[in-house]
Design a protein around this motif. Structure first.
Motif, PDB file in Angstrom:
ATOM      1  N   SER A  10       0.833  -1.205   0.000  1.00 31.81           N
ATOM      2  CA  SER A  10       0.000   0.000   0.000  1.00 31.81           C
ATOM      3  C   SER A  10       0.867   1.255   0.000  1.00 31.81           C
ATOM      4  O   SER A  10       0.385   2.354  -0.267  1.00 31.81           O
ATOM      5  N   GLY A  43       5.450  -5.623  -0.964  1.00 32.79           N
ATOM      6  CA  GLY A  43       4.112  -6.186  -0.783  1.00 32.79           C
ATOM      7  C   GLY A  43       3.261  -6.092  -2.040  1.00 32.79           C
ATOM      8  O   GLY A  43       3.716  -5.649  -3.098  1.00 32.79           O
ATOM      9  N   ALA A  48      -2.924  -6.468  -5.587  1.00 34.62           N
ATOM     10  CA  ALA A  48      -3.086  -7.834  -5.065  1.00 34.62           C
ATOM     11  C   ALA A  48      -4.497  -8.022  -4.523  1.00 34.62           C
ATOM     12  O   ALA A  48      -5.146  -9.052  -4.772  1.00 34.62           O
ATOM     13  N   ARG A  49      -4.974  -7.005  -3.783  1.00 36.72           N
ATOM     14  CA  ARG A  49      -6.330  -7.129  -3.207  1.00 36.72           C
ATOM     15  C   ARG A  49      -7.377  -7.281  -4.312  1.00 36.72           C
ATOM     16  O   ARG A  49      -8.317  -8.055  -4.180  1.00 36.72           O
ATOM     17  N   ILE A  52      -7.087 -10.819  -5.699  1.00 33.71           N
ATOM     18  CA  ILE A  52      -7.552 -11.801  -4.719  1.00 33.71           C
ATOM     19  C   ILE A  52      -9.075 -11.736  -4.607  1.00 33.71           C
ATOM     20  O   ILE A  52      -9.746 -12.776  -4.562  1.00 33.71           O
ATOM     21  N   ASP A  66      -3.584 -16.980  -1.911  1.00 31.00           N
ATOM     22  CA  ASP A  66      -2.232 -16.586  -1.484  1.00 31.00           C
ATOM     23  C   ASP A  66      -1.250 -16.674  -2.654  1.00 31.00           C
ATOM     24  O   ASP A  66      -0.367 -15.821  -2.805  1.00 31.00           O
ATOM     25  N   GLY A  69      -1.609 -13.710  -4.631  1.00 35.30           N
ATOM     26  CA  GLY A  69      -0.981 -12.597  -3.906  1.00 35.30           C
ATOM     27  C   GLY A  69       0.534 -12.612  -4.084  1.00 35.30           C
ATOM     28  O   GLY A  69       1.154 -11.575  -4.346  1.00 35.30           O
ATOM     29  N   ILE A  70       1.124 -13.792  -3.967  1.00 40.12           N
ATOM     30  CA  ILE A  70       2.589 -13.915  -4.117  1.00 40.12           C
ATOM     31  C   ILE A  70       3.010 -13.475  -5.520  1.00 40.12           C
ATOM     32  O   ILE A  70       3.993 -12.742  -5.696  1.00 40.12           O
ATOM     33  N   GLY A 113       6.668 -12.309  -2.011  1.00 43.78           N
ATOM     34  CA  GLY A 113       6.285 -13.399  -1.117  1.00 43.78           C
ATOM     35  C   GLY A 113       7.017 -14.684  -1.454  1.00 43.78           C
ATOM     36  O   GLY A 113       7.644 -14.807  -2.518  1.00 43.78           O
ATOM     37  N   GLY A 117       0.079 -18.600   3.297  1.00 44.24           N
ATOM     38  CA  GLY A 117      -0.174 -18.634   4.733  1.00 44.24           C
ATOM     39  C   GLY A 117       0.514 -17.535   5.510  1.00 44.24           C
ATOM     40  O   GLY A 117       0.525 -17.557   6.739  1.00 44.24           O
ATOM     41  N   GLN A 118       1.111 -16.592   4.818  1.00 45.10           N
ATOM     42  CA  GLN A 118       1.784 -15.495   5.530  1.00 45.10           C
ATOM     43  C   GLN A 118       1.742 -14.253   4.646  1.00 45.10           C
ATOM     44  O   GLN A 118       1.082 -14.248   3.616  1.00 45.10           O
ATOM     45  N   THR A 119       2.409 -13.192   5.064  1.00 48.79           N
ATOM     46  CA  THR A 119       2.494 -11.994   4.231  1.00 48.79           C
ATOM     47  C   THR A 119       3.974 -11.616   4.084  1.00 48.79           C
ATOM     48  O   THR A 119       4.853 -12.255   4.680  1.00 48.79           O
ATOM     49  N   VAL A 123       8.159 -12.394   5.519  1.00 45.93           N
ATOM     50  CA  VAL A 123       9.292 -12.617   4.602  1.00 45.93           C
ATOM     51  C   VAL A 123      10.441 -11.678   4.975  1.00 45.93           C
ATOM     52  O   VAL A 123      11.603 -12.091   5.055  1.00 45.93           O
TER      53      VAL A 123
HETATM   54  P1  UTP Z   1       1.269  -8.539   1.329  1.00 47.18           P
HETATM   55  O1  UTP Z   1       2.467  -8.826   2.131  1.00 47.18           O
HETATM   56  O2  UTP Z   1       1.220  -7.281   0.560  1.00 47.18           O
HETATM   57  O3  UTP Z   1      -0.048  -8.704   2.225  1.00 47.18           O
HETATM   58  O4  UTP Z   1       1.036  -9.760   0.333  1.00 47.18           O
HETATM   59  P2  UTP Z   1      -0.930  -7.712   3.051  1.00 47.18           P
HETATM   60  O5  UTP Z   1      -0.232  -7.417   4.348  1.00 47.18           O
HETATM   61  O6  UTP Z   1      -2.263  -8.366   3.109  1.00 47.18           O
HETATM   62  O7  UTP Z   1      -1.031  -6.380   2.176  1.00 47.18           O
HETATM   63  P3  UTP Z   1      -0.913  -4.841   2.610  1.00 47.18           P
HETATM   64  O8  UTP Z   1       0.543  -4.616   2.994  1.00 47.18           O
HETATM   65  O9  UTP Z   1      -1.851  -4.663   3.761  1.00 47.18           O
HETATM   66  O10 UTP Z   1      -1.286  -4.091   1.377  1.00 47.18           O
HETATM   67  C1  UTP Z   1      -0.139  -9.828  -0.466  1.00 47.18           C
HETATM   68  C2  UTP Z   1      -0.773 -11.185  -0.342  1.00 47.18           C
HETATM   69  O11 UTP Z   1       0.108 -12.184  -0.898  1.00 47.18           O
HETATM   70  C3  UTP Z   1       0.022 -13.401  -0.174  1.00 47.18           C
HETATM   71  C4  UTP Z   1      -1.038 -13.172   0.909  1.00 47.18           C
HETATM   72  O12 UTP Z   1      -2.272 -13.589   0.399  1.00 47.18           O
HETATM   73  C5  UTP Z   1      -0.995 -11.656   1.096  1.00 47.18           C
HETATM   74  O13 UTP Z   1      -2.207 -11.146   1.620  1.00 47.18           O
HETATM   75  N1  UTP Z   1       1.353 -13.780   0.361  1.00 47.18           N
HETATM   76  C6  UTP Z   1       2.369 -12.881   0.424  1.00 47.18           C
HETATM   77  C7  UTP Z   1       1.587 -15.089   0.752  1.00 47.18           C
HETATM   78  O14 UTP Z   1       0.691 -15.930   0.711  1.00 47.18           O
HETATM   79  N2  UTP Z   1       2.827 -15.452   1.166  1.00 47.18           N
HETATM   80  C8  UTP Z   1       3.870 -14.589   1.226  1.00 47.18           C
HETATM   81  O15 UTP Z   1       5.008 -15.004   1.591  1.00 47.18           O
HETATM   82  C9  UTP Z   1       3.611 -13.256   0.863  1.00 47.18           C
END
Ligand code: UTP
Length: 239
Positions: A10, A43, A48-49, A52, A66, A69-70, A113, A117-119, A123
């Motif tokens: 963001s 990110g 990504a949103r 998704i 996910d 998103g990656i 990513g 399962g993580q964000t 990482v």
């Molecule tokens: P972000 O790290 O941007 O997620 O990755 P976030 O925190 O939801 O987004 P902001 O920062 O608030 O905008 C985007 C998406 O990518 C997937 C997840 O679905 C995450 O929400 N992701 C990312 C993974 O599954 N694994 C990862 O290692 C990284």
């Protein structure tokens, strides 16, 4: 000084805007010129949103979401790479080994990513531990760690400094809320605690703030200082 900078989606790409990406590339290049070894973790942001959301409507499961998103985080990583000069590894690192190799070669590494399962918060924390970084910086859309969500609580107070354990204790209840307001996610906080990683959480709207924080420790966000870590990085006191 070895630094990992986590640039929230963001912050880097709320929507596609070459100017914002260029601003961050400028800050990273300037840090590299100052002698920093750098890893940037990017990110997914609004793009990504959107993906998704569309895939969820189409019936994709959470792991598939996910994965999408990656993929978007890696596209954003390519965007930042495109804006960086020739000191950057031209391929987004897909894992910590690739990122570590690039840093050891003297390149800036950029990654998104790595697994469902993580964000990218997690990482960045794992990369910082893996490359034995001196400092981890989260450039986020909030200007630090608060005791409550500042968007909904007028009385929310920002912490100037926390230990990693205090960070975990503050983030844990926030992470249970739907639409979590936590400035970094719980897994990231736990990795910071496990590694005893010196960390800064700051408002990433202006990339110059990241530069000032890395080079001089100057910022208006929250310092996460491991207990018994002996104060500030020597790099700051030598400048
Ligand atoms: P972000 O790290 O941007 O997620 O990755 P976030 O925190 O939801 O987004 P902001 O920062 O608030 O905008 C985007 C998406 O990518 C997937 C997840 O679905 C995450 O929400 N992701 C990312 C993974 O599954 N694994 C990862 O290692 C990284």
């Amino acid at each position: 000084m070895r630094v990992v900078v986590s640039i929230g989606g963001s912050v880097l790409a709320p929507k596609l805007d070459p100017g914002r990406v260029e601003g961050y590339a400028g800050a990273i290049e300037s840090l590299a010129r100052e002698g920093c070894e750098l890893g940037a973790v990017v990110g997914g942001g609004g793009i990504a949103r959107e993906y998704i959301g569309a895939a969820r409507d189409l019936g994709a499961n959470e792991v598939q979401l996910d994965q999408i998103g990656i993929d978007v985080t890696r596209i954003n990583a390519r965007l930042l790479i495109a804006a960086l000069g020739d000191r950057v590894d031209p391929t987004p690192a897909h894992d910590y080994d690739e990122a570590g190799d690039a840093i050891r070669r003297g390149d800036i590494t950029v990654m998104g990513g790595v697994m469902p399962g993580q964000t990218t918060d997690a990482v960045a924390a794992a990369l910082a531990e893996y490359v034995n970084a001196d400092l981890l910086v989260y450039a986020t859309s909030v200007d630090g760690v608060y005791d409550a969500d500042p968007r909904t609580n007028d009385g929310a107070e920002k912490f100037a400094e926390l230990t990693p354990t205090e960070l975990v204790d503050i983030i844990a209840p926030m992470s249970r809320d739907a639409g979590s307001s936590a400035p970094v996610d719980l897994l990231a906080a736990k990795l910071i605690e496990r590694a005893g990683m010196r960390t800064i959480v700051l408002d990433g709207e202006d990339p110059d703030r990241v530069e000032a924080a890395v080079l001089r420790g100057d910022h208006a966000g929250t310092d996460i200082v491991p207990a018994g870590s002996g104060g500030e990085p020597t790099y700051w006191t030598q400048r």
